[in-house]
Design an enzyme around this catalytic site. Structure first.
Site, PDB file in Angstrom:
ATOM      1  N   LYS A 138      -9.474 -71.382   5.894  1.00 14.45           N
ATOM      2  CA  LYS A 138      -9.735 -72.680   5.268  1.00 14.45           C
ATOM      3  C   LYS A 138     -10.102 -73.719   6.327  1.00 14.45           C
ATOM      4  CE  LYS A 138      -6.583 -75.520   4.741  1.00 14.45           C
ATOM      5  NZ  LYS A 138      -6.038 -76.715   5.453  1.00 14.45           N
ATOM      6  N   THR A 188      -4.249 -80.509   7.018  1.00 15.62           N
ATOM      7  CA  THR A 188      -5.592 -80.351   7.577  1.00 15.62           C
ATOM      8  C   THR A 188      -6.573 -80.308   6.412  1.00 15.62           C
ATOM      9  OG1 THR A 188      -4.753 -79.127   9.491  1.00 15.62           O
ATOM     10  CG2 THR A 188      -7.102 -78.892   8.974  1.00 15.62           C
ATOM     11  N   LYS A 247      -8.743 -82.332  14.753  1.00 17.66           N
ATOM     12  CA  LYS A 247      -8.090 -81.083  14.348  1.00 17.66           C
ATOM     13  C   LYS A 247      -9.113 -79.966  14.208  1.00 17.66           C
ATOM     14  CE  LYS A 247      -4.858 -78.248  13.077  1.00 17.66           C
ATOM     15  NZ  LYS A 247      -3.929 -78.471  11.969  1.00 17.66           N
TER      16      LYS A 247
END
Length: 319
Positions: free
Chosen positions: A255, A111, A186
Site C-alpha cells: 500500500k 501513512t 514518509k
C-alpha cells in the site's frame, strides 16, 4: 518533579487537557502506552472494543465513536491503515468533525496520500481544527519504546502546540513543511527501506546459489559500508524465514509503495526502485497470497527469481 507532573505541565501549557487515540493496532498500541506512561490523560476508541480494554484497565477512558472522542479531547491521534480510513474517522457520520466539539488538533500518524492530507487539513481548518500529517517510522519496537521517527506536515503553530504530545512517543521529530510534507517524507522513507531490503534479498539469494552461508556474509556486511537496518533486522528474518505477521505486513508495505508510485507519477517522474519493486510485491501479495506475512518475505520472491527464470520474468512483468 516526576514524569507525570512534567507531562501534565507540558500538556496544560499548550491548553490540552485530554488526548484521544483512534487505532490500537501494532503501532497504535505502542503510542497509546507511551502517552499513558508519560502521564497524559487518554481516551481511546477502537472498532474492536476488546482492544481498548487493556488501556481502560490502565486508566484510560473509552469513547464509543470518534465523535464522542472529539467531544472529550483537545487533540486526537490517528493510527489507521489507509486514506479512506482516515477520511471515515474524521469526516464520517460519527466522525471527529461531524459535530461541534472542543477538538483543536488532529495528529495523523497513518501513512496516506499526501494530497489527501492537504485536503483534510483544508476542510478541518474551516472548522477551526488544525491537522498534522505526522507519519512515523521505526516499527513495532520503536512504537513500544517511544523512539519513533516522526515526519510532520502542517503549520508551525500547530506543530509547536502538539510537540509535547509527539515527544511522548517519538524521539526524532521534524517538521518537514506544510500540510502533505510529512507524507511526502514518509514516501521517501519507504522507497529507501524497500531499496535496502531488495539489496539484502539479492545478497541472500546470491549466497544460497553459491553454497555460502548467508549468516556469515551478513555478519561481515554488518561491519562494512553496506550496513543498514534492513540488513540488521530483516536480513535475519529472511535468512531464518521468520515471517510471522508480528511486524509490518507485506500488504501494508505494498500500500505504501503504491502511494509512493502515485506521488512520483503526479510529480512527472518514474523511479527505478518503485518500478522494480511493484511487480515483486504484486507477486507476493496477489499471486502468492502472502500479504499477511511480514514484509521481509519479499525476499522469497527474489529467491524464486534466482531459481526459476520463468518466475523471475513473471515477477518483473516480463513473462
Amino acid at each position: 518533579m516526576d514524569c507525570y507532573d512534567q507531562a501534565s505541565q507540558h500538556a496544560h501549557g499548550v491548553g490540552m487537557k485530554r488526548i484521544g487515540m483512534v487505532g490500537l493496532g501494532v503501532m497504535g498500541r505502542g503510542i497509546a502506552n507511551n502517552l499513558l506512561a508519560k502521564g497524559f490523560a487518554l481516551t481511546v476508541h477502537a472498532r474492536d472494543a476488546a482492544k481498548a480494554e487493556p488501556f481502560t484497565a490502565s486508566g484510560a477512558a473509552s469513547a464509543a465513536t470518534p465523535a464522542d472522542l472529539g467531544r472529550q479531547c483537545d487533540a486526537v491521534i490517528l493510527s489507521v491503515s489507509a486514506t479512506a480510513d482516515v477520511e471515515h474517522v474524521v469526516f464520517g457520520p460519527e466522525g471527529l468533525a461531524s459535530r461541534p466539539s472542543a477538538l483543536k488538533y488532529v495528529i495523523d500518524t497513518s501513512t496516506i496520500a499526501a494530497d489527501a492530507s492537504r485536503m483534510f487539513a483544508e476542510r478541518l481548518a474551516r472548522q477551526g481544527i488544525a491537522f498534522l500529517d505526522a507519519p512515523v517510522s521505526g516499527g513495532e519496537k520503536g512504537a513500544a519504546e517511544g523512539t519513533l521517527a516522526c515526519m510532520v506536515g502542517g503549520t508551525e503553530d500547530a506543530f509547536a502546540a502538539c510537540l509535547p504530545v509527539l515527544q511522548a512517543f517519538a524521539k526524532n521529530i521534524t517538521r518537514v513543511g506544510d500540510s502533505g510534507a510529512g507524507q511526502i517524507c514518509k514516501a521517501c522513507n519507504q522507497i529507501g527501506v524497500i531499496a535496502n531490503m531488495l539489496g539484502v534479498a539479492e545478497i541472500v539469494a546470491l549466497c544460497l546459489k553459491n553454497d555460502i552461508d548467508p549468516r556469515v556474509v551478513r555478519s561481515v556486511l554488518l561491519n562494512g559500508s553496506s550496513r543498514s537496518a534492513a540488513m540488521d533486522t530483516h536480513g535475519q528474518r529472511l535468512i531464518e524465514r521468520q515471517f510471522e505477521p508480528a511486524g509490518f505486513r507485506a500488504e501494508l508495505m505494498r500500500k505504501d509503495l503504491r502511494l509512493a508510485i502515485a506521488l512520483e507519477q503526479a510529480s512527472g517522474m518514474r523511479g527505478p526502485i518503485t518500478t522494480v519493486a511493484e511487480p515483486l510485491f504484486a507477486r507476493l501479495v496477489d499471486a502468492m497470497q502472502q500479504g499477511q506475512l511480514d514484509w521481509s518475505a519479499i525476499g522469497t520472491v527474489v529467491q524464486q527469481m534466482g531459481i526459476d527464470e520463468d518466475a523471475g520474468a513473471d515477477a518483473l512483468g516480463c513473462g
